[in-house]
Enzyme design. Sequence first.
Site, PDB file in Angstrom:
ATOM      1  N   GLY A 105       0.813  -1.220   0.000  1.00 20.37           N
ATOM      2  CA  GLY A 105       0.000   0.000   0.000  1.00 20.37           C
ATOM      3  C   GLY A 105       0.841   1.262   0.000  1.00 20.37           C
ATOM      4  NE  ARG A 169      -2.274  -4.360  -0.893  1.00 17.26           N
ATOM      5  CZ  ARG A 169      -1.656  -3.846   0.160  1.00 17.26           C
ATOM      6  NH1 ARG A 169      -0.611  -4.452   0.667  1.00 17.26           N
ATOM      7  NH2 ARG A 169      -2.086  -2.721   0.702  1.00 17.26           N
ATOM      8  CG  ASP A 200       3.288  -9.998   4.716  1.00 16.65           C
ATOM      9  OD1 ASP A 200       3.729 -10.776   5.584  1.00 16.65           O
ATOM     10  OD2 ASP A 200       2.076  -9.730   4.597  1.00 16.65           O
ATOM     11  CE  LYS A 226       4.483  -0.090   2.385  1.00 16.06           C
ATOM     12  NZ  LYS A 226       3.517  -0.851   1.608  1.00 16.06           N
ATOM     13  CB  THR A 227       3.211  -0.033   6.456  1.00 14.84           C
ATOM     14  OG1 THR A 227       1.797  -0.125   6.606  1.00 14.84           O
ATOM     15  CG2 THR A 227       3.846  -0.365   7.801  1.00 14.84           C
ATOM     16  CB  ILE A 228      -0.151   4.530   6.449  1.00 20.62           C
ATOM     17  CG1 ILE A 228      -1.175   3.451   6.061  1.00 20.62           C
ATOM     18  CG2 ILE A 228       0.256   5.363   5.265  1.00 20.62           C
ATOM     19  CD1 ILE A 228      -2.555   4.007   5.727  1.00 20.62           C
ATOM     20  CG  ASP A 229      -1.203  -0.520   8.046  1.00 24.88           C
ATOM     21  OD1 ASP A 229      -1.795   0.470   7.578  1.00 24.88           O
ATOM     22  OD2 ASP A 229      -1.312  -1.655   7.587  1.00 24.88           O
ATOM     23  CE1 TYR A 267     -27.022  13.457  11.017  1.00 27.90           C
ATOM     24  CE2 TYR A 267     -25.841  15.524  10.736  1.00 27.90           C
ATOM     25  CZ  TYR A 267     -26.862  14.666  10.375  1.00 27.90           C
ATOM     26  OH  TYR A 267     -27.720  15.010   9.374  1.00 27.90           O
ATOM     27  CG  MET A 274      -6.889   2.109   5.688  1.00 33.27           C
ATOM     28  SD  MET A 274      -5.859   2.480   4.276  1.00 33.27           S
ATOM     29  CE  MET A 274      -6.923   1.787   3.008  1.00 33.27           C
ATOM     30  N   GLY A 275      -5.316   0.746   8.889  1.00 33.80           N
ATOM     31  CA  GLY A 275      -4.263   0.288   9.793  1.00 33.80           C
ATOM     32  C   GLY A 275      -4.179  -1.221   9.834  1.00 33.80           C
ATOM     33  CD  GLU A 335      -7.918  -1.151   7.405  1.00 34.41           C
ATOM     34  OE1 GLU A 335      -8.685  -0.711   6.541  1.00 34.41           O
ATOM     35  OE2 GLU A 335      -6.753  -1.489   7.155  1.00 34.41           O
ATOM     36  CE1 TYR A 440      -7.335   1.780  -0.525  1.00 38.15           C
ATOM     37  CE2 TYR A 440      -9.566   2.079   0.310  1.00 38.15           C
ATOM     38  CZ  TYR A 440      -8.537   1.245  -0.092  1.00 38.15           C
ATOM     39  OH  TYR A 440      -8.683  -0.116  -0.044  1.00 38.15           O
ATOM     40  CD  GLU A 441     -10.630   8.884   2.610  1.00 37.91           C
ATOM     41  OE1 GLU A 441      -9.909   7.993   3.066  1.00 37.91           O
ATOM     42  OE2 GLU A 441     -11.857   8.784   2.501  1.00 37.91           O
TER      43      GLU A 441
HETATM   44  P1  FBP Z   1       0.619  -2.045   3.616  1.00 37.66           P
HETATM   45  O1  FBP Z   1       0.582  -2.974   4.777  1.00 37.66           O
HETATM   46  O2  FBP Z   1       0.976  -2.696   2.347  1.00 37.66           O
HETATM   47  O3  FBP Z   1       1.465  -0.840   3.886  1.00 37.66           O
HETATM   48  O4  FBP Z   1      -0.870  -1.527   3.384  1.00 37.66           O
HETATM   49  C1  FBP Z   1      -1.452  -0.548   4.131  1.00 37.66           C
HETATM   50  C2  FBP Z   1      -2.923  -0.436   3.884  1.00 37.66           C
HETATM   51  O5  FBP Z   1      -3.223   0.925   3.629  1.00 37.66           O
HETATM   52  C3  FBP Z   1      -3.769  -0.980   5.037  1.00 37.66           C
HETATM   53  O6  FBP Z   1      -3.932  -0.019   6.052  1.00 37.66           O
HETATM   54  C4  FBP Z   1      -5.037  -1.354   4.342  1.00 37.66           C
HETATM   55  O7  FBP Z   1      -5.760  -2.347   5.020  1.00 37.66           O
HETATM   56  C5  FBP Z   1      -4.553  -1.881   3.034  1.00 37.66           C
HETATM   57  O8  FBP Z   1      -3.359  -1.188   2.750  1.00 37.66           O
HETATM   58  C6  FBP Z   1      -5.532  -1.676   1.901  1.00 37.66           C
HETATM   59  O9  FBP Z   1      -5.081  -2.361   0.796  1.00 37.66           O
HETATM   60  P2  FBP Z   1      -5.440  -2.024  -0.703  1.00 37.66           P
HETATM   61  O10 FBP Z   1      -4.585  -0.860  -1.102  1.00 37.66           O
HETATM   62  O11 FBP Z   1      -5.006  -3.246  -1.427  1.00 37.66           O
HETATM   63  O12 FBP Z   1      -6.885  -1.722  -0.787  1.00 37.66           O
END
Ligand code: FBP
Length: 567
Positions: A105, A169, A200, A226-229, A267, A274-275, A335, A440-441
């Site tokens: 991602g 991926r 991975d 790398k990963t935003i998570d 509301y 995400m994460g 998520e 995604y934002e």
């Molecule tokens: P990575 O682990 O590859 O960095 O992915 C991060 C991520 O944004 C997750 O937070 C999310 O669940 C996933 O990618 C969404 O995957 P996709 O881009 O395939 O919809």
Amino acid sequence: MVYQLFANGDYAAAKSTAPVTGRVAAVYSEIQNSRLHHVLPLPSVLRKPFMIVDGPASPAAGSPDEIAKLFPCLFGQPSAALVPADLGEFPSGQSLKVGVVLSGGQAPGGHNVISGIFDYLQEHCKGSTLYGFKGGPAGIMKCKYVVLTPEYIYPYRNQGGFDMICSGRDKIETPAQFKQAEETALKLDLDGLVVIGGDDSNTNACLLAENFRSKNMKTQVIGCPKTIDGDLKCKEVPASFGFDTACKIYAEMIGNVMVDARSTGKYYHFVRLMGRAASHITLECALQTHPNVTLVGEEVALKKQTLKSVTDYVVDVICKRAELGFNYGVILLPEGLIDFIPEVQQLIAELNEILANEVVDEAGLWKMKLKRQSLQLFEFLPPTIQEQLMLERDPHGNVQVAKIETEKMLIQMVETELEQRKERGAYKGQFKGQSHFFGYEGRCGLPSNFDAAYCYALGYASGALLQSGKTGLISSVGNLAAPVEEWTVGGTALTSLMDVERRHGKFKPVIKKAMVELEGAPFKKFASSREEWAINNRYISPGPIQFVGPIADKVNHTLLLEFGVEA
Ligand code: FBP
């Protein structure tokens, strides 16, 4: 110095020949343009002549005997640190042929890692070539690449996204796929390959390094975290890039819905973040914004909560707030929440088996393979969630949690529980749920100053590690709570981060995901305030990411708390 040439903004030559197929900087916004010319600081150790000092033989994170068997060439190799060299000059290295790939991602800062590698090679290994493999690991297997030049790289400097070479991926795992990777390495005469990816992908990078070494090939492999998570981290690799920017973007949006909630007073905003499996993003956003309820998956798992008990927890807060006259609020959930609930975990495990081995017939006979409790739970879930749980797994076998609308499910369950409490006279408020998914934002935003500098240093360090003949290491930049000048730089043995998992009767190496630690400083800080945030509205609106000014270099709470800097 070449990195100064490009990092400091002398782009005349590059501008005139910029390719028209990719990005065109001429149409950039003012902010994009100013970021293009943002001067990137480097840790001082990378700015002066340095030498590489090897540490002691490295262990494994777990199961050392199995890791030793899986990585006979690499296991035990030392991690490396870059230290200032006393004797004057940078070594003028021979030219290298290096490939780079973005895997998984998107995460803000990926382009800067590539720029860092490129600038290092330009500066210290004159005449080098950098190949960008297109579309992720598949680009390596199919030998699809682009030769990266100053002109090609120019419009991507300090910009978000992965579109310079795009990502994918795919996994290099079968003997045939390893063979394809070898063929590419031989065809391009690769001295090195940099794999920019998550847990991975870095496991895969290590397998590639081992494979090349075992075949006596010269191609060295270096990984980048790398990963935003935020779940690829350890002592030596204190952060994965992209987390800082993504959290700041989500926190801005959460701050905005908080003001909306307060303004309309009607509301409840349910925000899923995400994460993937870990709740780091959710926790960091909570620390930045102070929502009324934050669900942390790791805590839900530890307390063995059920869907019902999670719902009750949220409903209790809503009822208390209604008594105080607040029929609004903001609720954050990760998520991966659904995957932390033991009963759902069991259901997912059974579904994984069925999806791998059975034909899922429309009549639903496959459901008879589920255990009674799992079947009951499956039937209880709304049809949309049922469908989402059945979606194809990703190439690493993970449920695609980004596609499961847990926030909508939770709203339905909260509504039902509130109706029942209303009938019993235990709730007199009004409830309107609004669902959001912020994912995604945040993945392709302009990298924050932190991510921009961190990524550039990671890339630059990768170049240094390759030039020094290293392989099977992950580029490691530390001391991140200090000013960039003082950051430490080195490479950590990838095998030292690994353990094994038994899958399909075989030991598979894995870099363990770093989950939220309930004894860690970020969670403790959150836990000490959450009751107050639940009832009193202590909302914070952090606003958009700042690139200049007094808070431009401010780093996320998680990192500061983990470094013991923020009380
Ligand atoms: P990575 O682990 O590859 O960095 O992915 C991060 C991520 O944004 C997750 O937070 C999310 O669940 C996933 O990618 C969404 O995957 P996709 O881009 O395939 O919809």
